[in-house]
Design an enzyme around this catalytic site. Structure first.
Site, PDB file in Angstrom:
ATOM      1  N   HIS A 146     -14.166   0.450   9.233  1.00  0.00           N
ATOM      2  CA  HIS A 146     -13.405   1.172   8.221  1.00  0.00           C
ATOM      3  C   HIS A 146     -11.914   1.265   8.524  1.00  0.00           C
ATOM      4  CE1 HIS A 146     -12.740   4.121   5.094  1.00  0.00           C
ATOM      5  NE2 HIS A 146     -12.313   5.040   5.950  1.00  0.00           N
ATOM      6  N   GLU A 168     -13.763  17.614   5.189  1.00  0.00           N
ATOM      7  CA  GLU A 168     -14.398  16.400   5.706  1.00  0.00           C
ATOM      8  C   GLU A 168     -14.740  16.601   7.179  1.00  0.00           C
ATOM      9  OE1 GLU A 168     -12.009  12.951   4.751  1.00  0.00           O
ATOM     10  OE2 GLU A 168     -12.103  13.385   2.623  1.00  0.00           O
ATOM     11  N   ASP A 220      -3.121  -9.226   9.429  1.00  0.00           N
ATOM     12  CA  ASP A 220      -1.992 -10.173   9.487  1.00  0.00           C
ATOM     13  C   ASP A 220      -0.794  -9.612  10.250  1.00  0.00           C
ATOM     14  OD1 ASP A 220      -3.684 -11.398   7.734  1.00  0.00           O
ATOM     15  OD2 ASP A 220      -2.164 -11.812   6.200  1.00  0.00           O
ATOM     16  N   HIS A 226     -17.057   3.868   9.504  1.00  0.00           N
ATOM     17  CA  HIS A 226     -17.345   5.007   8.616  1.00  0.00           C
ATOM     18  C   HIS A 226     -18.855   5.146   8.520  1.00  0.00           C
ATOM     19  CE1 HIS A 226     -17.471   7.696   5.209  1.00  0.00           C
ATOM     20  NE2 HIS A 226     -16.153   7.792   5.221  1.00  0.00           N
ATOM     21  N   THR A 247      -5.268   1.293   0.391  1.00  0.00           N
ATOM     22  CA  THR A 247      -4.854   2.523  -0.294  1.00  0.00           C
ATOM     23  C   THR A 247      -5.585   2.697  -1.615  1.00  0.00           C
ATOM     24  OG1 THR A 247      -2.662   2.316   0.714  1.00  0.00           O
ATOM     25  CG2 THR A 247      -2.848   3.753  -1.213  1.00  0.00           C
ATOM     26  N   LEU A 262      -3.686   8.426   5.334  1.00  0.00           N
ATOM     27  CA  LEU A 262      -2.689   8.407   4.253  1.00  0.00           C
ATOM     28  C   LEU A 262      -1.505   9.278   4.657  1.00  0.00           C
ATOM     29  CD1 LEU A 262      -5.102   8.706   1.178  1.00  0.00           C
ATOM     30  CD2 LEU A 262      -3.882   6.666   1.931  1.00  0.00           C
ATOM     31  N   ARG A 277      -9.920   8.486  14.702  1.00  0.00           N
ATOM     32  CA  ARG A 277      -9.094   9.140  13.694  1.00  0.00           C
ATOM     33  C   ARG A 277      -9.847  10.260  12.985  1.00  0.00           C
ATOM     34  NH1 ARG A 277      -8.314   8.295   7.933  1.00  0.00           N
ATOM     35  NH2 ARG A 277      -9.869   6.636   8.031  1.00  0.00           N
ATOM     36  N   TYR A 322      -8.417   2.016  -2.564  1.00  0.00           N
ATOM     37  CA  TYR A 322      -9.834   2.405  -2.497  1.00  0.00           C
ATOM     38  C   TYR A 322     -10.054   3.745  -1.803  1.00  0.00           C
ATOM     39  CZ  TYR A 322     -10.183  -2.403  -3.891  1.00  0.00           C
ATOM     40  OH  TYR A 322     -10.031  -3.565  -4.592  1.00  0.00           O
ATOM     41  N   ALA A 323      -8.977   4.379  -1.325  1.00  0.00           N
ATOM     42  CA  ALA A 323      -9.153   5.644  -0.598  1.00  0.00           C
ATOM     43  C   ALA A 323      -9.807   6.664  -1.518  1.00  0.00           C
ATOM     44  CB  ALA A 323      -7.809   6.156  -0.091  1.00  0.00           C
ATOM     45  N   SER A 375      -8.989  11.548   6.694  1.00  0.00           N
ATOM     46  CA  SER A 375      -7.868  11.850   5.797  1.00  0.00           C
ATOM     47  C   SER A 375      -6.530  12.067   6.495  1.00  0.00           C
ATOM     48  CB  SER A 375      -8.197  13.034   4.868  1.00  0.00           C
ATOM     49  OG  SER A 375      -9.115  12.577   3.910  1.00  0.00           O
ATOM     50  N   ARG A 395     -16.485  11.190  13.028  1.00  0.00           N
ATOM     51  CA  ARG A 395     -17.118   9.928  12.618  1.00  0.00           C
ATOM     52  C   ARG A 395     -17.749   9.145  13.761  1.00  0.00           C
ATOM     53  NH1 ARG A 395     -12.702   7.976   8.178  1.00  0.00           N
ATOM     54  NH2 ARG A 395     -13.289   9.663   6.773  1.00  0.00           N
ATOM     55  N   GLY A 454       0.860  -1.190   0.000  1.00  0.00           N
ATOM     56  CA  GLY A 454       0.000   0.000   0.000  1.00  0.00           C
ATOM     57  C   GLY A 454       0.890   1.231   0.000  1.00  0.00           C
TER      58      GLY A 454
HETATM   59  P1  FAD Z   1      -2.772  -0.967   2.808  1.00  0.00           P
HETATM   60  O1  FAD Z   1      -2.922   0.074   1.782  1.00  0.00           O
HETATM   61  O2  FAD Z   1      -3.992  -1.648   3.280  1.00  0.00           O
HETATM   62  O3  FAD Z   1      -1.765  -2.063   2.252  1.00  0.00           O
HETATM   63  C1  FAD Z   1      -1.503  -3.230   2.973  1.00  0.00           C
HETATM   64  C2  FAD Z   1      -0.635  -4.125   2.125  1.00  0.00           C
HETATM   65  O4  FAD Z   1      -0.156  -5.216   2.914  1.00  0.00           O
HETATM   66  C3  FAD Z   1      -1.347  -4.757   0.940  1.00  0.00           C
HETATM   67  O5  FAD Z   1      -0.464  -4.712  -0.150  1.00  0.00           O
HETATM   68  C4  FAD Z   1      -1.553  -6.210   1.372  1.00  0.00           C
HETATM   69  O6  FAD Z   1      -1.622  -7.134   0.318  1.00  0.00           O
HETATM   70  C5  FAD Z   1      -0.299  -6.432   2.196  1.00  0.00           C
HETATM   71  N1  FAD Z   1      -0.400  -7.523   3.169  1.00  0.00           N
HETATM   72  C6  FAD Z   1      -1.263  -7.664   4.205  1.00  0.00           C
HETATM   73  N2  FAD Z   1      -0.990  -8.789   4.886  1.00  0.00           N
HETATM   74  C7  FAD Z   1       0.070  -9.374   4.272  1.00  0.00           C
HETATM   75  C8  FAD Z   1       0.813 -10.557   4.490  1.00  0.00           C
HETATM   76  N3  FAD Z   1       0.534 -11.415   5.480  1.00  0.00           N
HETATM   77  N4  FAD Z   1       1.846 -10.849   3.654  1.00  0.00           N
HETATM   78  C9  FAD Z   1       2.147 -10.034   2.610  1.00  0.00           C
HETATM   79  N5  FAD Z   1       1.472  -8.884   2.356  1.00  0.00           N
HETATM   80  C10 FAD Z   1       0.452  -8.564   3.182  1.00  0.00           C
HETATM   81  N6  FAD Z   1      -7.504   7.308   4.516  1.00  0.00           N
HETATM   82  C11 FAD Z   1      -7.256   8.604   4.255  1.00  0.00           C
HETATM   83  O7  FAD Z   1      -6.366   9.203   4.863  1.00  0.00           O
HETATM   84  N7  FAD Z   1      -7.973   9.249   3.292  1.00  0.00           N
HETATM   85  C12 FAD Z   1      -8.964   8.641   2.579  1.00  0.00           C
HETATM   86  O8  FAD Z   1      -9.562   9.255   1.708  1.00  0.00           O
HETATM   87  C13 FAD Z   1      -9.268   7.296   2.876  1.00  0.00           C
HETATM   88  N8  FAD Z   1     -10.276   6.659   2.228  1.00  0.00           N
HETATM   89  C14 FAD Z   1     -10.459   5.317   2.458  1.00  0.00           C
HETATM   90  C15 FAD Z   1     -11.438   4.645   1.720  1.00  0.00           C
HETATM   91  C16 FAD Z   1     -11.570   3.274   1.862  1.00  0.00           C
HETATM   92  C17 FAD Z   1     -12.626   2.546   1.080  1.00  0.00           C
HETATM   93  C18 FAD Z   1     -10.740   2.565   2.761  1.00  0.00           C
HETATM   94  C19 FAD Z   1     -10.877   1.088   2.911  1.00  0.00           C
HETATM   95  C20 FAD Z   1      -9.809   3.245   3.517  1.00  0.00           C
HETATM   96  C21 FAD Z   1      -9.652   4.620   3.373  1.00  0.00           C
HETATM   97  N9  FAD Z   1      -8.703   5.330   4.106  1.00  0.00           N
HETATM   98  C22 FAD Z   1      -8.481   6.652   3.848  1.00  0.00           C
HETATM   99  C23 FAD Z   1      -7.767   4.624   4.974  1.00  0.00           C
HETATM  100  C24 FAD Z   1      -6.458   4.426   4.205  1.00  0.00           C
HETATM  101  O9  FAD Z   1      -6.753   4.118   2.870  1.00  0.00           O
HETATM  102  C25 FAD Z   1      -5.634   3.297   4.789  1.00  0.00           C
HETATM  103  O10 FAD Z   1      -5.515   3.451   6.168  1.00  0.00           O
HETATM  104  C26 FAD Z   1      -4.232   3.312   4.179  1.00  0.00           C
HETATM  105  O11 FAD Z   1      -4.335   3.249   2.782  1.00  0.00           O
HETATM  106  C27 FAD Z   1      -3.427   2.146   4.711  1.00  0.00           C
HETATM  107  O12 FAD Z   1      -2.252   2.055   3.959  1.00  0.00           O
HETATM  108  P2  FAD Z   1      -1.188   0.932   4.322  1.00  0.00           P
HETATM  109  O13 FAD Z   1      -0.098   1.064   3.340  1.00  0.00           O
HETATM  110  O14 FAD Z   1      -0.894   0.972   5.759  1.00  0.00           O
HETATM  111  O15 FAD Z   1      -2.005  -0.440   4.093  1.00  0.00           O
HETATM  112  C1  SIN Z   2     -13.643   9.148   2.987  1.00  0.00           C
HETATM  113  O1  SIN Z   2     -13.344   9.519   1.860  1.00  0.00           O
HETATM  114  O2  SIN Z   2     -14.720   9.406   3.548  1.00  0.00           O
HETATM  115  C2  SIN Z   2     -12.650   8.344   3.741  1.00  0.00           C
HETATM  116  C3  SIN Z   2     -11.628   9.242   4.289  1.00  0.00           C
HETATM  117  C4  SIN Z   2     -10.854   8.572   5.383  1.00  0.00           C
HETATM  118  O3  SIN Z   2     -11.095   7.424   5.723  1.00  0.00           O
HETATM  119  O4  SIN Z   2      -9.986   9.253   5.930  1.00  0.00           O
END
Ligand code: FAD
Ligand code: SIN
Length: 546
Positions: free
Chosen positions: A355, A123, A225, A246, A48, A396, A390, A50-51, A393, A294, A19
């Site tokens: 969420h 937001e 995990d 959410h 990430t 990220l 939290r 789907y953000a 936004s 939220r 991500g």
């Molecule tokens: P992730 O992006 O979830 O990536 C995790 C990675 O780890 C993936 O590649 C997965 O395959 C890998 N992985 C997991 N377990 C294992 C394993 N055992 N072995 C190998 N690989 C593994 N936040 C904001 O700030 N703004 C937003 O607008 C926003 N909108 C959102 C909308 C949605 C629908 C969602 C679901 C979340 C949103 N969030 C938003 C939250 C934000 O997107 C996430 O908190 C952030 O993207 C997390 O990033 P990350 O890199 O920590 O993890």
């Molecule tokens: C959203 O776009 O409502 C999600 C934003 C976030 O989870 O921070």
């Protein structure tokens, strides 16, 4: 049944997760170090991707770092670490520049940076416009742009469909030097074999755990995990009771989800929450109305649904022009058309869904965990930023700032770290595992659904002591069954996932039972009040510091 063998991969830094946290760290290190990125599914599959809403950062002249800090602290309800909040928010500007320099495109129009003017959205909980976004698909823009960069870099190797099982840690006999992470056991889904990866440092960037809930916005990969892996290895975790719901997801279309999110930016641009008779209900609950934080909005929706015995409430943005809606929310507009709703004309049925994991593996400001050489960055981690709820936004942003700070720490320490000559003796439990294709798949599916239902029904938006205890008993029983399978050398991708989900569910329930107050996202009917002292819930594994 397939052959188990142990190919051995080596790199300076093993990053588990692709991500925004994992990819941005890889890019920050790759000019100087050999990096391996493991990911359990397709390279871009992550939360990430789907953000929607975007990334919070102060750029508007009327805004200030202090306002952003204040909003974050208010949202976190007394439980944020002020120093960390300030650290992250002060570094937001440079992270936005880093993304732009790496090719990420944000919507333009109002705030000038280097002759470009950026459109900043608003937001819930934000006192000012400060969300950088790319229409309503900011995550997709970031993830795909970083992937392009990562794929061009010779020092970064990517292994898709590779699931980290557990960490390999090492401590010299009788040594006073604490244990060190030296590698990871990994399941190669294509070759159906366990492989080992050696590294000088390991970074867990595996995201959150909201898939432990029946209804969630999160993709399948979010099964917690990394939290379970770090806990088994001996890391402390904190504040896991604060799982964020959410407020506005499309009325559950199917149980397996993910449930389609309707970004908070819709409310930021004026959308209302209404009952079936189109009356607004947030006005009487909070002076910020639909833009309250939220925890408050989700609880209000939960109350409306239960009290009025209705399936959902509705999101209404029909008072805005069609052109405005279609320009600002193109993905949502088109997706809703597939479900038979026209965002410009219809009110949209919405419900809350799990969420975001506000707690996680405890780290310091450099992303370092309790184990030497092991880092955790992104949603997996507990940094102290989010407190009891939290701010929208800010996630990220946290991923980006910690990728940067962890990269600084790694660049400083890596030159003095050597590889282990050979890996410690393989754990026989792992070595003997046999892959059982289709073994008890139905039973494993039913375990997953039991965990998710139990968490949704008993550890949800409104909790009570009886239902928390019920969930505790249910999950403990399930976990015992699951561990029995695993310890008897049964092995499959699904079993790996359930093993982690049951572990994280257990930790969430344990944390929720420990907190005897209502604060932020944790609302317990028997303890409706705040305690005077805000203290994080810290859980310590038996093997901590051994
Ligand atoms: P992730 O992006 O979830 O990536 C995790 C990675 O780890 C993936 O590649 C997965 O395959 C890998 N992985 C997991 N377990 C294992 C394993 N055992 N072995 C190998 N690989 C593994 N936040 C904001 O700030 N703004 C937003 O607008 C926003 N909108 C959102 C909308 C949605 C629908 C969602 C679901 C979340 C949103 N969030 C938003 C939250 C934000 O997107 C996430 O908190 C952030 O993207 C997390 O990033 P990350 O890199 O920590 O993890
Ligand atoms: C959203 O776009 O409502 C999600 C934003 C976030 O989870 O921070």
């Amino acid at each position: 049944m397939n052959k188990i063998s142990f190919p051995d991969y080596k790199c300076d830094v093993l990053i588990i997760g692709s991500g925004v946290a994992g990819l941005s760290l890889a890019l920050r290190l790759a000019d100087n170090y050999k990096i391996i990125v493991l990911t359990k599914s397709k390279l871009n599959e992550s939360s990430t991707l789907y953000a929607q809403g975007g990334i919070a950062a102060v750029f508007d002249k009327k805004d200030s770092i202090n306002y952003h800090i204040k909003d974050t602290l208010i949202s976190g309800n007394g439980l944020c670490d002020k120093e960390v909040v300030s650290f992250i928010i002060k570094n937001a500007e440079s992270c936005i520049h880093w993304l732009i320099n790496n090719g990420v495109s944000f919507d333009t129009n109002s705030t000038k940076i280097k002759n470009k003017s950026y459109h900043l959205a608003k937001e819930g909980g934000h006192s000012h416009r400060r969300i950088f976004h790319n229409a309503d698909c900011t995550g997709r823009e970031i993830e795909n742009t970083l992937i392009k960069k990562v794929l061009q870099h010779n020092n970064i190797s990517i292994f898709e469909y590779s699931i980290a099982i557990d960490l390999i840690t090492f401590k010299k006999f009788n040594s006073l030097i604490p244990r060190r992470a030296v590698g990871a056991w990994v399941w190669n889904c294509n070759k159906k074999q366990i492989e080992s990866y050696h590294a000088k440092a390991i970074v867990l960037a595996t995201g959150g755990a909201s898939r432990v809930y029946q209804y969630t916005t999160n993709p399948e990969i979010a099964s917690g995990d990394g939290i379970a892996i770090a806990w088994r290895a001996g890391c402390r975790v904190a504040n896991l009771e604060f799982n964020q719901f959410h407020p506005t997801c499309l009325l559950y279309t199917h149980e397996e989800g993910p449930n389609f999110l309707l970004t908070e930016a819709l409310r930021g641009e004026g959308a209302w929450l209404v009952r079936p008779d189109r009356s607004r209900f947030m006005l009487s609950i909070d002076k910020r109305a639909e833009l309250a934080t939220r925890d408050i909005v989700s609880r209000a929706i939960d109350y409306e649904i239960k009290n009025n015995n209705i399936d959902c409430v509705y999101l209404d943005i029909t008072h805005k022009s069609e052109q405005f809606i279609r320009t600002h929310f193109p993905i949502i507009y088109n997706k809703l058309l597939n479900f038979g709703f026209d965002l410009t004309k219809d009110i949209i049925p919405v419900v809350p869904a799990a969420h975001y994991t506000c707690g996680g593996v405890i780290v310091d400001k450099l992303g370092r965990t309790d184990i030497n050489g092991l880092y955790a960055i992104g949603e997996i981690s507990y940094t102290g930023l989010h407190g009891a709820n939290r701010l929208a936004s800010n996630s990220l942003l946290e991923c980006l700032v910690y990728a940067w700070s962890a990269s600084k720490s790694l660049m400083k320490t890596l030159p003095s770290i050597n590889y282990f000559g050979s890996l410690p003796v393989y754990d026989n439990k792992i070595n003997n595992k046999k892959y059982h294709l289709n073994v008890n798949e139905l039973e494993l599916n039913s375990y997953i659904s039991k965990i998710r239902k139990s968490m949704w029904n008993h550890v949800g938006i409104v909790r009570n002591i009886k239902s928390l205890k019920h969930a505790k008993n249910e999950i403990n029983l399930l976990k015992k069954e699951i561990d029995k399978y695993y310890n008897n050398n049964y092995f499959s991708e699904k079993l790996l996932k359930i093993r982690n989900m049951s572990q994280v569910a257990k930790l969430i329930i344990h944390s929720a039972i420990k907190r005897k107050e209502s604060r932020g996202l944790h609302y317990v009917q028997e303890y409706p009040d705040l305690l005077s002292r805000a203290i994080p819930t810290i859980l310590i594994p038996n093997n901590y510091k051994k």
